[in-house]
Write a protein that holds these residues in place. Structure first.
Motif, short mmCIF file in Angstrom:
data_model
loop_
_atom_site.label_atom_id
_atom_site.label_comp_id
_atom_site.label_asym_id
_atom_site.label_seq_id
_atom_site.Cartn_x
_atom_site.Cartn_y
_atom_site.Cartn_z
N ARG A 62 -30.07 9.52 -48.12
CA ARG A 62 -30.33 8.26 -48.83
C ARG A 62 -30.37 8.54 -50.33
N ALA A 63 -29.56 7.80 -51.07
CA ALA A 63 -29.52 7.93 -52.53
C ALA A 63 -29.90 6.59 -53.15
N VAL A 64 -30.70 6.65 -54.20
CA VAL A 64 -31.13 5.44 -54.90
C VAL A 64 -30.90 5.63 -56.39
N LEU A 65 -30.28 4.63 -57.00
CA LEU A 65 -30.10 4.60 -58.45
C LEU A 65 -30.78 3.35 -58.98
N ALA A 66 -31.55 3.50 -60.04
CA ALA A 66 -32.19 2.36 -60.69
C ALA A 66 -31.79 2.38 -62.16
N ALA A 67 -31.23 1.25 -62.62
CA ALA A 67 -30.70 1.20 -63.98
C ALA A 67 -31.33 0.06 -64.77
N ALA A 75 -30.83 -3.27 -62.49
CA ALA A 75 -30.06 -3.16 -61.26
C ALA A 75 -30.52 -1.95 -60.47
N SER A 76 -30.34 -2.04 -59.16
CA SER A 76 -30.63 -0.89 -58.29
C SER A 76 -29.57 -0.81 -57.20
N LEU A 77 -29.24 0.40 -56.82
CA LEU A 77 -28.23 0.64 -55.79
C LEU A 77 -28.81 1.62 -54.77
N VAL A 78 -28.76 1.23 -53.49
CA VAL A 78 -29.23 2.10 -52.41
C VAL A 78 -28.04 2.41 -51.51
N LEU A 79 -27.79 3.69 -51.29
CA LEU A 79 -26.72 4.14 -50.40
C LEU A 79 -27.32 4.99 -49.29
N GLU A 80 -26.95 4.71 -48.04
CA GLU A 80 -27.47 5.47 -46.91
C GLU A 80 -26.33 5.88 -45.99
N HIS A 81 -26.49 7.06 -45.38
CA HIS A 81 -25.53 7.54 -44.39
C HIS A 81 -26.30 8.24 -43.28
N ASP A 132 -23.19 3.68 -42.29
CA ASP A 132 -23.29 3.65 -43.74
C ASP A 132 -23.87 2.31 -44.16
N LYS A 133 -24.64 2.35 -45.24
CA LYS A 133 -25.25 1.12 -45.75
C LYS A 133 -25.29 1.19 -47.26
N ALA A 134 -25.01 0.06 -47.91
CA ALA A 134 -25.10 -0.04 -49.36
C ALA A 134 -25.75 -1.37 -49.72
N ILE A 135 -26.70 -1.31 -50.65
CA ILE A 135 -27.37 -2.52 -51.12
C ILE A 135 -27.41 -2.48 -52.65
N LEU A 136 -26.82 -3.48 -53.27
CA LEU A 136 -26.85 -3.60 -54.73
C LEU A 136 -27.68 -4.81 -55.10
N SER A 150 -29.22 -11.26 -57.63
CA SER A 150 -28.09 -11.11 -56.73
C SER A 150 -28.35 -9.89 -55.82
N ILE A 151 -28.20 -10.09 -54.52
CA ILE A 151 -28.32 -8.98 -53.57
C ILE A 151 -27.04 -8.93 -52.74
N THR A 152 -26.34 -7.83 -52.86
CA THR A 152 -25.09 -7.62 -52.12
C THR A 152 -25.31 -6.49 -51.12
N GLY A 153 -24.95 -6.75 -49.88
CA GLY A 153 -25.18 -5.74 -48.86
C GLY A 153 -23.95 -5.47 -48.02
#
Length: 195
Positions: A62-67, A75-81, A132-136, A150-153
């Protein structure tokens, strides 16, 4: 910062967990990465083939970026595998109804031995799950007292496998799951203080 741990146990169980986090670009971009790997031998033995089942073989990340993109924009981006390649086993644990035979009784083979953790099956047991999962998430402060989010999944899940079984009867084996799912979603939320 960060950290790591290792765990060992029965049936050659091994678990590794690690995490690292911190700023990537000053206070503008922060990141975090966490991983987990688990492996273990199966605890149930197929006396017909000698194979072991109900093992663990999985990986998760799981990776998380917060900008902070501006005074009014974050903005925040969550990526999971994840991957799971364990070998599950379907057991018939006795009778569901006292007046009806259990599945092994009905086809004339031994019941699952709970004390010795043994069974008989002539069909394979395998599973392969990949996801895989991505949430922006983007948040705009439109001021005064109004906000747009805005939440994009996106989710992708591939799952296939077969319960080893049959208890010597090949007709009893079945594919327990075979799915290929892709899902996309978009949500926009506007809030305002109308007072």
């Amino acid at each position: 910062g960060g950290g790591a741990s290792v765990e060992v146990g029965n049936y050659d169980r091994r678990v590794f967990e690690g995490v690292i986090s911190g700023p990537l670009i000053g206070d503008t971009l922060l990141g975090r990465l966490a991983v987990r790997r688990e492996a273990a031998d199966g605890w149930a033995r197929n006396t017909l083939t000698g194979e072991r089942f109900n093992n663990a073989d999985n990986f998760k990340a799981r990776a998380v970026l917060a900008a902070h993109l501006g005074e009014d924009l974050d903005a925040s981006l969550v990526l999971e595998h994840f991957e799971d390649d364990g070998s599950p086993m379907l057991f018939a644990l006795g009778r569901a109804r006292p007046d009806q035979p259990s599945f092994p009784e009905a086809i004339g083979v031994p019941e699952y031995d709970r004390r010795r953790q043994e069974f008989e099956a002539n069909n394979p047991s395998n599973r392969q799950v990949d996801g895989d999962k991505a949430i922006l998430r983007v948040n705009w402060d439109l001021g005064p007292s109004s906000n747009l989010t805005s939440i994009t999944g996106y989710i992708k899940n591939d799952n296939e496998g077969q319960f080893g079984g049959g208890q010597i009867d090949s007709l009893a084996v079945f594919d327990f799951l075979a799915t290929d799912v892709d899902q996309f979603s978009q949500e926009l939320t506007y809030t305002a203080d109308l007072n």
